[in-house]
Design a protein around this motif. Structure first.
Motif, PDB file in Angstrom:
ATOM      1  N   SER A 231       0.823  -1.216   0.000  1.00 45.46           N
ATOM      2  CA  SER A 231       0.000   0.000   0.000  1.00 45.46           C
ATOM      3  C   SER A 231       0.856   1.265   0.000  1.00 45.46           C
ATOM      4  CB  SER A 231      -0.967   0.003   1.181  1.00 45.46           C
ATOM      5  OG  SER A 231      -0.276   0.070   2.404  1.00 45.46           O
TER       6      SER A 231
ATOM      7  N   ASN B 104      -3.047  13.119   5.565  1.00 44.06           N
ATOM      8  CA  ASN B 104      -3.398  11.714   5.768  1.00 44.06           C
ATOM      9  C   ASN B 104      -2.187  10.798   5.883  1.00 44.06           C
ATOM     10  OD1 ASN B 104      -6.383  11.855   5.562  1.00 44.06           O
ATOM     11  ND2 ASN B 104      -5.886  12.714   3.562  1.00 44.06           N
TER      12      ASN B 104
ATOM     13  N   GLU C   5      -2.269   7.848   8.529  1.00 48.04           N
ATOM     14  CA  GLU C   5      -3.368   6.878   8.470  1.00 48.04           C
ATOM     15  C   GLU C   5      -2.806   5.457   8.527  1.00 48.04           C
ATOM     16  OE1 GLU C   5      -6.796   5.448   8.804  1.00 48.04           O
ATOM     17  OE2 GLU C   5      -6.819   7.576   8.320  1.00 48.04           O
TER      18      GLU C   5
ATOM     19  N   GLU D  83      -8.148  -0.269   5.202  1.00 50.96           N
ATOM     20  CA  GLU D  83      -9.403   0.018   4.493  1.00 50.96           C
ATOM     21  C   GLU D  83      -9.469   1.486   4.086  1.00 50.96           C
ATOM     22  OE1 GLU D  83     -14.135   0.029   5.493  1.00 50.96           O
ATOM     23  OE2 GLU D  83     -12.913  -1.583   6.358  1.00 50.96           O
ATOM     24  N   ASN D  84      -9.144   2.380   5.011  1.00 47.64           N
ATOM     25  CA  ASN D  84      -9.151   3.812   4.702  1.00 47.64           C
ATOM     26  C   ASN D  84      -8.091   4.163   3.669  1.00 47.64           C
ATOM     27  OD1 ASN D  84     -11.256   4.264   6.444  1.00 47.64           O
ATOM     28  ND2 ASN D  84      -9.972   5.029   8.111  1.00 47.64           N
TER      29      ASN D  84
ATOM     30  N   LYS E   7      -6.967   2.219   1.288  1.00 49.29           N
ATOM     31  CA  LYS E   7      -7.468   1.760  -0.016  1.00 49.29           C
ATOM     32  C   LYS E   7      -8.503   2.732  -0.579  1.00 49.29           C
ATOM     33  CE  LYS E   7      -6.552  -3.149   0.556  1.00 49.29           C
ATOM     34  NZ  LYS E   7      -7.117  -4.482   0.728  1.00 49.29           N
ATOM     35  N   LYS E   8      -9.389   3.249   0.289  1.00 47.13           N
ATOM     36  CA  LYS E   8     -10.394   4.226  -0.152  1.00 47.13           C
ATOM     37  C   LYS E   8      -9.729   5.500  -0.659  1.00 47.13           C
ATOM     38  CE  LYS E   8     -14.151   2.767   2.902  1.00 47.13           C
ATOM     39  NZ  LYS E   8     -14.985   3.132   4.046  1.00 47.13           N
ATOM     40  N   MET E   9      -8.696   5.956   0.048  1.00 42.15           N
ATOM     41  CA  MET E   9      -8.006   7.179  -0.358  1.00 42.15           C
ATOM     42  C   MET E   9      -7.207   6.971  -1.643  1.00 42.15           C
ATOM     43  SD  MET E   9      -6.859   9.008   3.175  1.00 42.15           S
ATOM     44  CE  MET E   9      -6.711   7.626   4.306  1.00 42.15           C
TER      45      MET E   9
ATOM     46  N   LYS F 222      -8.105   4.917  -4.028  1.00 42.61           N
ATOM     47  CA  LYS F 222      -9.156   4.922  -5.062  1.00 42.61           C
ATOM     48  C   LYS F 222      -9.590   6.354  -5.374  1.00 42.61           C
ATOM     49  CE  LYS F 222     -12.696   3.143  -7.423  1.00 42.61           C
ATOM     50  NZ  LYS F 222     -12.688   3.813  -8.699  1.00 42.61           N
ATOM     51  N   MET F 223      -9.768   7.166  -4.343  1.00 45.59           N
ATOM     52  CA  MET F 223     -10.170   8.556  -4.561  1.00 45.59           C
ATOM     53  C   MET F 223      -9.095   9.322  -5.334  1.00 45.59           C
ATOM     54  SD  MET F 223     -11.204  11.565  -1.903  1.00 45.59           S
ATOM     55  CE  MET F 223     -12.809  10.899  -1.561  1.00 45.59           C
TER      56      MET F 223
ATOM     57  N   ASP G   7      -9.268   8.319  -8.917  1.00 44.79           N
ATOM     58  CA  ASP G   7     -10.450   8.920  -9.546  1.00 44.79           C
ATOM     59  C   ASP G   7     -10.225  10.400  -9.840  1.00 44.79           C
ATOM     60  OD1 ASP G   7     -11.654   6.461  -9.351  1.00 44.79           O
ATOM     61  OD2 ASP G   7     -12.952   6.995  -7.654  1.00 44.79           O
TER      62      ASP G   7
END
Length: 104
Positions: free
Chosen positions: A3, A43, A46, A50-51, A53-55, A57-58, A61
């Motif tokens: 990650s 961040n 962090e 899970e968080n 991975k979300k960040m 992805k964001m 995007d």
């Protein structure tokens, strides 16, 4: 991929995209650089996978939106704008056809 490497990859990709999208616009380049760096700095501590991975992805995007949706414009007169699209945003202008073309 680890990650940490994914985060670094998204960070670098965002900065490369920023340089392409805001090419020639020092103000836009600086504002985007500051925002990207600020978000990653906020961040950096962090620990939740899970968080993270979300960040990631964001961030990916956001890079896609920047690359595919942002177009530069410049004021050249009181009521005039000069559009500066990047080469990869220009599409071939093909008229819409209600009926499919017959193969010959």
């Amino acid at each position: 991929m680890d990650s940490r490497l994914k985060v670094l990859s998204v960070f670098k990709t965002l900065h490369r995209t920023r340089q392409a999208v805001f090419k020639g616009d020092d103000r836009g380049l600086k504002a985007a650089r500051l925002k990207i760096n600020e978000e990653f700095r906020n961040n950096k501590n962090e620990t939740s996978e899970e968080n993270i991975k979300k960040m990631i992805k964001m961030g990916s995007d956001v890079e896609i939106v920047l690359r595919e949706s942002v177009i530069q414009m410049e004021h050249v007169g009181e009521n005039r704008l000069l559009l500066r699209p990047r080469e990869n945003l220009l599409l071939e202008n093909v008229p819409y056809c209600d009926q499919p073309r017959k193969k010959s």
